[in-house]
Design an enzyme around this catalytic site. Structure first.
Site, PDB file in Angstrom:
ATOM      1  N   VAL A 134      20.279 -55.663   3.362  1.00 58.82           N
ATOM      2  CA  VAL A 134      19.383 -56.716   2.888  1.00 58.82           C
ATOM      3  C   VAL A 134      18.328 -56.915   3.959  1.00 58.82           C
ATOM      4  O   VAL A 134      18.641 -56.927   5.157  1.00 58.82           O
ATOM      5  CB  VAL A 134      20.160 -58.026   2.632  1.00 58.82           C
ATOM      6  CG1 VAL A 134      19.211 -59.168   2.271  1.00 58.82           C
ATOM      7  CG2 VAL A 134      21.211 -57.825   1.550  1.00 58.82           C
TER       8      VAL A 134
ATOM      9  N   TYR B 122      34.191 -57.946   4.931  1.00 58.11           N
ATOM     10  CA  TYR B 122      34.969 -56.941   4.204  1.00 58.11           C
ATOM     11  C   TYR B 122      36.455 -57.284   4.214  1.00 58.11           C
ATOM     12  O   TYR B 122      37.133 -57.155   3.192  1.00 58.11           O
ATOM     13  CB  TYR B 122      34.741 -55.549   4.798  1.00 58.11           C
ATOM     14  CG  TYR B 122      33.321 -55.048   4.664  1.00 58.11           C
ATOM     15  CD1 TYR B 122      32.553 -55.312   3.537  1.00 58.11           C
ATOM     16  CD2 TYR B 122      32.734 -54.302   5.678  1.00 58.11           C
ATOM     17  CE1 TYR B 122      31.253 -54.842   3.426  1.00 58.11           C
ATOM     18  CE2 TYR B 122      31.437 -53.821   5.569  1.00 58.11           C
ATOM     19  CZ  TYR B 122      30.703 -54.103   4.436  1.00 58.11           C
ATOM     20  OH  TYR B 122      29.415 -53.645   4.320  1.00 58.11           O
TER      21      TYR B 122
END
Length: 161
Positions: free
Chosen positions: A87, A131
């Site tokens: 991003v 994660y």
């Protein structure tokens, strides 16, 4: 902020390439990107595409990507490799990265793959934490192995003597 996650199209590849370059800088490898916009257009949108990409669009600008492709595991069968999730730096912490990640995971689930895999740098603690919170497993006992073009050519030359 309202953003949209959608399938990337050929016309998006310049923006995708710029995000790949931004990721390379973030990963302290600013000169490592050899792929071109033309490569992305050819490799992603031919009769046999080599990858797929989701893009995040905010105010008509692509601000994030998740680029992935199929792999085959001799242990698991069909898997997906998430090559890049990035991003734009000034658009982080808005949930865009999580939305891109979620879109890849939904895609994998719908396609019934048995594993999604990716690499993360050991110093990227924010990504590792994210994660792990999603249930991903960090394989600390495995090392990534790569042979680059120059070394591959040298090796082939050494065995074809």
């Amino acid at each position: 902020m309202n953003y949209t996650i959608r399938n990337g199209i050929k016309d998006d590849m310049q923006a995708v390439w710029l995000l790949i370059k931004e990721l390379a800088i973030f990963e302290n490898e600013p000169d490592a990107v050899e792929v071109t916009i033309e490569d992305l257009e050819k490799d992603g949108f031919s009769k046999s595409p080599k990858f797929e990409v989701f893009v995040a669009e905010l105010e008509n600008e692509i601000v994030g990507i998740a680029l992935f492709y199929y792999r085959y595991s001799t242990w698991k069968g069909s898997t997906i490799h998430l090559e890049d999730l990035v991003v734009r730096e000034n658009k982080r912490n808005l949930g865009i990265g999580k939305s891109l990640y979620n879109e890849v995971m939904r895609y994998a689930y719908k396609k019934k793959v048995r594993r999604v895999e990716w690499d993360v740098l050991d110093w990227n603690s924010n990504a590792i934490s994210f994660y792990e919170k999603t249930g991903a497993t960090m394989l600390k006992e495995w090392n990534a192995v790569k042979m680059y073009e120059k070394e591959l050519a040298a090796y082939i030359k050494s065995i074809d003597v």
